[in-house]
Design a protein around this motif. Structure first.
Motif, PDB file in Angstrom:
ATOM      1  N   UNK A 230       0.725  -1.135   0.315  1.00 54.12           N
ATOM      2  CA  UNK A 230      -0.152   0.230  -0.065  1.00 54.12           C
ATOM      3  C   UNK A 230       0.549   0.772   0.296  1.00 54.12           C
ATOM      4  N   UNK A 231       1.648   1.508   1.090  1.00 57.78           N
ATOM      5  CA  UNK A 231       2.917   1.925   1.024  1.00 57.78           C
ATOM      6  C   UNK A 231       3.734   2.641  -0.468  1.00 57.78           C
ATOM      7  N   UNK A 232       4.086   1.906  -1.058  1.00 58.79           N
ATOM      8  CA  UNK A 232       4.661   1.562  -2.401  1.00 58.79           C
ATOM      9  C   UNK A 232       3.342   2.330  -3.877  1.00 58.79           C
ATOM     10  N   UNK A 233       2.413   1.831  -3.908  1.00 55.31           N
ATOM     11  CA  UNK A 233       1.254   1.942  -4.112  1.00 55.31           C
ATOM     12  C   UNK A 233       1.208   3.802  -4.142  1.00 55.31           C
ATOM     13  N   UNK A 234       0.588   4.135  -2.905  1.00 53.23           N
ATOM     14  CA  UNK A 234       0.685   5.262  -3.046  1.00 53.23           C
ATOM     15  C   UNK A 234       2.077   6.558  -3.707  1.00 53.23           C
ATOM     16  N   UNK A 235       2.654   5.877  -3.016  1.00 60.33           N
ATOM     17  CA  UNK A 235       4.150   6.252  -3.578  1.00 60.33           C
ATOM     18  C   UNK A 235       4.296   6.747  -5.363  1.00 60.33           C
ATOM     19  N   UNK A 236       4.160   5.381  -5.679  1.00 59.96           N
ATOM     20  CA  UNK A 236       4.239   5.604  -7.185  1.00 59.96           C
ATOM     21  C   UNK A 236       2.511   6.294  -7.893  1.00 59.96           C
ATOM     22  N   UNK A 237       1.501   6.428  -7.035  1.00 58.00           N
ATOM     23  CA  UNK A 237       0.505   7.002  -8.351  1.00 58.00           C
ATOM     24  C   UNK A 237       0.987   8.716  -8.067  1.00 58.00           C
ATOM     25  N   UNK A 238       1.210   9.375  -5.866  1.00 56.35           N
ATOM     26  CA  UNK A 238       1.861  10.310  -5.825  1.00 56.35           C
ATOM     27  C   UNK A 238       1.979  10.768  -7.089  1.00 56.35           C
ATOM     28  N   UNK A 239       3.589   9.956  -7.404  1.00 56.46           N
ATOM     29  CA  UNK A 239       4.284  10.465  -7.518  1.00 56.46           C
ATOM     30  C   UNK A 239       4.229  10.294 -10.116  1.00 56.46           C
ATOM     31  N   UNK A 240       3.505   9.933  -9.980  1.00 57.66           N
ATOM     32  CA  UNK A 240       2.868   9.791 -11.314  1.00 57.66           C
ATOM     33  C   UNK A 240       1.649  10.551 -11.857  1.00 57.66           C
ATOM     34  N   UNK A 241       1.626  11.932 -10.647  1.00 58.13           N
ATOM     35  CA  UNK A 241       0.513  12.262 -11.336  1.00 58.13           C
ATOM     36  C   UNK A 241       1.531  14.158 -11.755  1.00 58.13           C
ATOM     37  N   UNK A 242       1.813  14.152 -12.872  1.00 58.56           N
ATOM     38  CA  UNK A 242       2.403  15.762 -13.239  1.00 58.56           C
ATOM     39  C   UNK A 242       2.177  16.004 -12.703  1.00 58.56           C
ATOM     40  N   UNK A 243       3.432  17.892 -12.374  1.00 59.96           N
ATOM     41  CA  UNK A 243       3.509  18.788 -12.050  1.00 59.96           C
ATOM     42  C   UNK A 243       2.862  19.587 -13.239  1.00 59.96           C
ATOM     43  N   UNK A 244       1.430  19.948 -13.807  1.00 59.87           N
ATOM     44  CA  UNK A 244       0.753  20.435 -14.907  1.00 59.87           C
ATOM     45  C   UNK A 244       1.277  21.284 -15.045  1.00 59.87           C
ATOM     46  N   UNK A 245       2.105  21.308 -16.544  1.00 62.26           N
ATOM     47  CA  UNK A 245       2.622  22.640 -17.416  1.00 62.26           C
ATOM     48  C   UNK A 245       3.901  21.898 -17.601  1.00 62.26           C
ATOM     49  N   UNK A 246       4.404  21.116 -16.819  1.00 62.21           N
ATOM     50  CA  UNK A 246       6.021  20.779 -17.352  1.00 62.21           C
ATOM     51  C   UNK A 246       6.032  19.312 -18.079  1.00 62.21           C
ATOM     52  N   UNK A 247       7.042  19.708 -18.796  1.00 60.09           N
ATOM     53  CA  UNK A 247       7.535  19.198 -19.856  1.00 60.09           C
ATOM     54  C   UNK A 247       9.468  19.663 -20.396  1.00 60.09           C
ATOM     55  N   UNK A 248       9.496  17.733 -19.700  1.00 61.21           N
ATOM     56  CA  UNK A 248       9.326  16.882 -19.159  1.00 61.21           C
ATOM     57  C   UNK A 248       8.002  16.520 -18.010  1.00 61.21           C
ATOM     58  N   UNK A 249       7.037  15.758 -18.349  1.00 58.62           N
ATOM     59  CA  UNK A 249       6.810  15.767 -17.025  1.00 58.62           C
ATOM     60  C   UNK A 249       7.702  15.741 -15.568  1.00 58.62           C
ATOM     61  N   UNK A 250       7.400  16.444 -14.249  1.00 58.73           N
ATOM     62  CA  UNK A 250       7.972  15.872 -13.519  1.00 58.73           C
ATOM     63  C   UNK A 250       7.023  15.834 -12.967  1.00 58.73           C
ATOM     64  N   UNK A 251       7.269  14.548 -12.213  1.00 58.31           N
ATOM     65  CA  UNK A 251       6.243  14.158 -11.493  1.00 58.31           C
ATOM     66  C   UNK A 251       5.539  15.477  -9.833  1.00 58.31           C
ATOM     67  N   UNK A 252       4.151  14.729  -9.085  1.00 55.38           N
ATOM     68  CA  UNK A 252       4.232  15.841  -8.257  1.00 55.38           C
ATOM     69  C   UNK A 252       5.045  15.638  -6.919  1.00 55.38           C
TER      70      UNK A 252
END
Ligand SMILES: Nc1ncnc2c1ncn2[C@@H]1O[C@H](COP(=O)(O)OP(=O)(O)OP(=O)(O)O)[C@@H](O)[C@H]1O
Ligand SMILES: [Mg+2]
Lengths: 408, 249
Positions: A230-252
């Motif tokens: 669950x901890x791993x999944x949480x970390x992966x998901x939080x990092x998979x959403x990119x900061x809006x407007x970043x290119x290449x995308x940077x995880x939030x």
């Protein structure tokens, strides 16, 4: 050493789960959340379980998540707080008025605004607590009055939206720059994983050394493994959403409000299990007379619980105001009901004496998931409330019936 | 020798009900004093004044010769007085270990020392020889006798100078009752003073050195156990008068 434990008398029947040391309530909650998520995933045609939506779901859960643990303690001690939403509104307004630039606000430093809000909320909590504990007015009535008083004091403070707020303060809401980034998210995840492993292992060794029963190895591994996943999944998901407007995308990474909620829930969970204060809250809920006769200062404990709730409400108010970049006089309306519902869905018993912080945290997540998911598939707000009400009812029926089964 | 406990002229009124009027009683080290009386005579109320659950309207309490004020249960515990209440006073949602140590938990810094408490609780429960399968389930799941044992363990663990037992064997079987009797004798030999309340005349007669009989909130009289027959004690309880030749100050 004589070991009475081996002498298994039939007086106490224990289920398989109990023997494995697994909390059936938590397991049910997790299963319910998984089912709801899968249901929304199908209904929303793949939108619900996207990183973007889960990231927002986490942020949406934060305010209730911060308050729900405090509400558990209050309910466990046979009290209730109906004023939490109004106090949140009032506190948010105080924080906004203190920091917003003139003429709307006083233009003070955001730290002063934050501290002022926290002090105000703790003071209100201590009034609720002392009138309930020392004067002996039922908390239901005290906080019902508080609900009306503070909502309307909020309107007296300002009947329009107070905005904008300080940019640094806004970080508390998880907006711009309001996440800790991929690296720190990994650091956080690893730290939690190490903590879990260390706790599990050290606890197991200690219990074995003292000759106490331990879970079977496979059950221990299963529970720990699941938690780490669950901890791993949480970390992966939080990092998979990119900061809006970043290119290449940077995880939030983890949003600040979510971090706060997790810290609060983690602390309260630890506190209820490992400190006298936590133990006394449950003793008071189980049998107030016994607690008194055992020499526990029941009234002071009750006062502290309400002060703690005030503090948590202020933190939640800061997060909410920061997210909205301002305070409206209606912010937090009905919020106490959502918080109470989260606690109850998570297994807190309204008659007192029973409830867990983790369960309530999951209850809050379930409530937010329903709101988020129903919104996502386009169900109107009024109908959302109907569904949530039904789910609450079903959850309480389930808790009541399963408690009866466990008693036999 | 000073008495361990001396309660002088204690009165207490609940609304219109004079539960205690002018009650005086004392207790010496290594002595068992049986408190007898019909239902509602005021026995529990009297010992609750001593244990800090109630405050008397008037009267004095002396511990080892010096006057003390007992305003709450902590005060009583501080003077070495432990109480097993008739209502048991357990938090049903907590386990046996938590109940034994309730209000006096062992801690490491700020953290509850659960392991030490479990080991100590097991030791004291073993001494009472009642089978309790798991110390880590809520006491609401236990039988009446097991719960009673937990309440006794709670009082015994803290090495009291004075032990108050309000119907300690009401829910116990004959074997466990006998164990509690042995425990009382052992504590007595260690110099502990014990107030024993029970409706079982045999038990009380066997274990007590003196008997104090109450009726309607007053002391009928205090007698040496060996000087009286069971019938005479019954007479005191029912008629409320002490045979003149037996009165003992
Ligand atoms: N908390 C209370 N409030 C009002 N009245 C009380 C309270 N506690 C006891 N009483 C009254 O005081 C009187 C003495 O009660 P108490 O419990 O001391 O009797 P008892 O001798 O212990 O009886 P039993 O053998 O039934 O336990 C009774 O009339 C009872 O109704
Ligand atoms: Mg009684």
């Amino acid at each position: 050493m004589q070991n009475v434990q081996t002498n298994q008398a039939p007086a106490v029947r224990r289920s398989l789960l109990q023997n494995l040391g697994i909390d059936a309530q938590l397991l049910t909650m997790l299963a319910a959340i998984v089912m709801v998520w899968i249901g929304f995933q199908i209904w929303s045609e793949g939108l619900f379980l996207s990183p973007r939506n889960l990231w927002f779901l986490a942020v949406q859960s934060a305010v209730v998540g911060i308050m729900v643990g405090g509400m558990v303690l209050i309910i466990v001690a046979r009290q209730i707080d109906l004023a939490a939403g109004s106090i949140l509104g009032f506190t948010a307004m105080v924080m906004a008025v203190f920091q917003a630039p003139p003429p709307n606000g006083l233009g003070l430093h955001w730290i002063i605004a934050l501290i002022a809000g926290i002090l105000v909320a703790i003071l209100i909590g201590s009034i609720n607590g002392s009138v309930s504990a020392y004067v002996g007015v039922p908390a239901f009535v005290v906080t019902l009055a508080g609900m009306m008083i503070f909502r309307n004091l909020t309107f007296s403070l300002s009947n329009v939206t107070i905005t904008p707020l300080n940019e640094t303060f806004q970080i508390l809401g998880g907006g711009n720059n309001g996440s800790i980034g991929p690296l720190w998210t990994w650091v956080f995840g690893l730290a939690i994983a190490v903590l879990i492993l260390w706790q599990t292992l050290a606890g197991r060794l200690r219990r074995q050394k003292n000759g106490f029963a331990v879970r079977p190895m496979w059950a221990e591994a299963l529970v720990t493994g699941l938690t780490l996943l669950i901890v791993l999944g949480f970390v992966l998901v939080m990092n998979a959403y990119p900061v809006p407007g970043t290119d290449p995308p940077v995880g939030s990474g983890i949003p600040i409000p979510v971090l706060i909620a997790l810290a609060v829930l983690g602390f309260l969970n630890w506190m209820t299990r490992n400190t006298r204060f936590g133990r006394y809250i449950f003793a008071i809920g189980g049998n107030p007379e016994a607690a008194l006769l055992a020499g526990i200062n029941v009234k002071r404990t009750m006062l502290f619980i309400f002060m703690l709730m005030g503090f948590l409400t202020a933190i939640a108010a800061a997060v909410q105001a920061a997210r909205l970049n301002g305070a409206t006089p209606t912010v937090g309306r009905d919020l106490e009901l959502t918080v109470i519902a989260g606690a109850v869905i998570g297994g807190t018993v309204l008659s007192g004496g029973a409830g867990t912080i983790l369960g309530a945290g999951l209850g809050a997540l379930l409530m937010s998931s329903l709101e988020n998911g129903l919104g996502l598939v386009g169900v109107a707000t009024e109908q959302q409330k109907i569904v949530i009400g039904i789910v609450l009812l079903l959850a309480v029926i389930w808790n009541t019936v399963s408690a009866r089964w466990r008693k036999g | 020798m000073n008495p361990l406990i001396e309660m002088k002229n204690i009165s207490l009124r609940f609304g219109g009900n004079q539960a205690l009027s002018d009650v005086s009683i004392n207790l010496y080290p290594g002595e068992v004093v049986g408190l007898l009386g019909h239902n509602g005579a005021g026995k529990s109320t009297l010992i609750k004044v001593l244990s800090g659950a109630y405050k008397s309207d008037s009267g004095q309490i002396f511990v080892e010769g010096s006057e003390v004020k007992i305003n709450n249960p902590q005060d009583s515990q501080r003077h070495g007085i432990e109480t097993i209440y008739q209502s048991l006073a357990l938090a049903d949602n907590l386990d046996a270990v938590a109940n034994v140590f309730l209000g006096r938990e062992k801690i490491n810094g700020v953290v509850l020392d659960e392991d030490t408490m479990e080991i100590e609780a097991r030791k004291v429960l073993d001494r009472l020889r009642v089978k309790i399968p798991s110390l880590r389930v809520p006491v609401s799941n236990m039988s009446g006798g097991q719960r009673q044992t937990v309440a006794i363990a709670r009082a015994v663990y803290f090495k009291a100078k004075v032990l108050i037992m309000d119907e300690p064997t009401a829910a116990l079987g004959p074997e466990e009752t006998q164990k509690v009797g042995e425990l009382i004798k052992a504590l007595k030999a260690e110099g502990v003073g014990i107030f024993l309340i029970s409706h079982d005349l045999h038990d009380v007669a066997d274990l007590s050195d003196r008997l104090t009989v109450m009726k309607n909130g007053r002391v009928v009289g205090t007698v040496n156990t060996k000087d009286v027959s069971e019938d005479e004690v019954l007479g005191m309880i029912i008629a409320g008068t002490t045979p003149k030749h037996l009165a003992n100050k």
